[in-house]
Design an enzyme around this catalytic site. Sequence first.
Site, PDB file in Angstrom:
ATOM      1  N   LYS A  85       0.948  -1.277  -0.088  1.00 56.88           N
ATOM      2  CA  LYS A  85      -0.042   0.011   0.015  1.00 56.88           C
ATOM      3  C   LYS A  85       0.831   1.209   0.016  1.00 56.88           C
ATOM      4  O   LYS A  85       0.363   2.245  -0.378  1.00 56.88           O
ATOM      5  CB  LYS A  85      -0.886   0.038   1.142  1.00 56.88           C
ATOM      6  CG  LYS A  85      -1.847  -1.147   1.296  1.00 56.88           C
ATOM      7  CD  LYS A  85      -2.998  -0.787   0.156  1.00 56.88           C
ATOM      8  CE  LYS A  85      -4.185  -2.328   0.463  1.00 56.88           C
ATOM      9  NZ  LYS A  85      -5.001  -2.225  -0.621  1.00 56.88           N
ATOM     10  N   GLU A 107      -9.476   5.930   3.443  1.00 58.45           N
ATOM     11  CA  GLU A 107     -10.476   4.773   4.014  1.00 58.45           C
ATOM     12  C   GLU A 107      -9.353   3.734   4.342  1.00 58.45           C
ATOM     13  O   GLU A 107      -8.376   3.604   3.812  1.00 58.45           O
ATOM     14  CB  GLU A 107     -11.458   4.553   3.232  1.00 58.45           C
ATOM     15  CG  GLU A 107     -11.186   3.389   2.277  1.00 58.45           C
ATOM     16  CD  GLU A 107      -9.915   3.782   1.355  1.00 58.45           C
ATOM     17  OE1 GLU A 107      -9.796   4.895   1.011  1.00 58.45           O
ATOM     18  OE2 GLU A 107      -9.039   2.959   0.506  1.00 58.45           O
ATOM     19  N   SER A 377       1.682  -9.758  -0.799  1.00 59.58           N
ATOM     20  CA  SER A 377       1.415  -8.274  -0.656  1.00 59.58           C
ATOM     21  C   SER A 377       1.552  -7.575   0.878  1.00 59.58           C
ATOM     22  O   SER A 377       1.780  -6.525   0.798  1.00 59.58           O
ATOM     23  CB  SER A 377      -0.010  -8.148  -1.090  1.00 59.58           C
ATOM     24  OG  SER A 377      -0.865  -8.790  -0.195  1.00 59.58           O
TER      25      SER A 377
END
Length: 396
Positions: A85, A107, A377
């Site tokens: 991210k 968010e 990830s």
Amino acid sequence: MNPDGRFGGFGGCYAPETLIAPLEQLESTWHAARSDPAFLAELDTALATFAGRPTPLHHAARLSRELGCELWLKREDLLHTGAHKINNAIGQCLLARRMGKRRIVAETGAGQHGVATAAACAHLGLECVVYMGVVDAERQRPNVLRMELLGARVERVTAGQQTLKDAVNAALRDWAGDPIGTHYCLGSALGPHPFPSIVASFHEVIGREARAQWNTVGTRAAGRLPDVVVACVGGGSNAIGIFRAFLDEPSVALVGVEAGGRGIASGEHAARFAGGSPGVLHGTRTYLLQDSQGQIRPTHSVSAGLDYPAVGPEHAALHESGRARYVTATDGEALDAFERLARSEGILPALESAHAIGWIVREAPSLRGQRVLVNLSGRGDKDLDTVARLRAGAPA
Ligand SMILES: Cc1ncc(COP(=O)(O)O)c(C=O)c1O
């Protein structure tokens, strides 16, 4: 993608009038930044010295032997703040600064995008507010503390199912209230145009690096592309980040793994392709979990980051064209894969990433002898409470 942000029949910009001007500003700023050497140099430096790129490509030798395929892990779990991210968070915060915006809203579901945005804001001196559903704030408690320590305000969302969809609603509402001073740093390849394209472009670095590394990691992999590239799919940002490097290589199968929750038949899952149909949510036309009236259906996943009723529109197009295949792994398969990777390779994956490993473990007989590249990830530190509860017999 077409200039209006459509991927085949999906995508587009179904946004309220108040957000059209800031979306257009974002698009023109992004276009200018992409060809500005100063912006690209600042982004590269932040990714290298702050986020920790490049991430390694790791040959999972023991698990490969156990499964009978050659498994390679792209180690996005080793990035600062623990997941892919941060690639997008840094990129969008730099865009916000370029637009003269000093307040960021975001968010978060698993908390990883919230932590990444909070860290990027602290790094760049921006104010940060993160919306998080109460259910997610509870199951990802360590990440709430991390965000607060990084100087962000965490707004707990009590509406709806109190998970990611409700956090997106709250962030969009906040942005619509201050579209000039605030930037909405959306955390996946979702939402109205230009977000799906911007977020994917900031994650393309994953596939670019992996492909270059693939050719240099040793004679076993050199000279031949992977047979299969696998990634978990929540909104779809880590998956599109690695898929894009292989889209034009028809010999490479692309597999996205959604949250099968308690099984498709139970109705308690977040499998938009297996259990959904096209519709519009949060500004984009894509595959959704909805009832016959178009109302959004509740979702379930053991993994907060996959627990969302819509998927990024580029994945919807890849599904319809058949270029990528979308499959599922259940809560149980993800948990088993979490433990298996820990013991075989010494790596605790995020429960999201464990879905990708879970599919590989289940499909191992059909993957025999193949070269499998999986995007790991994120790391599993945030999930230890959940895993401890599940091991103690609590329901997922
Ligand atoms: C570690 C990790 N992997 C995957 C995801 C799913 O998001 P995406 O599909 O956008 O990669 C999340 C979302 O929070 C995450 O934290």
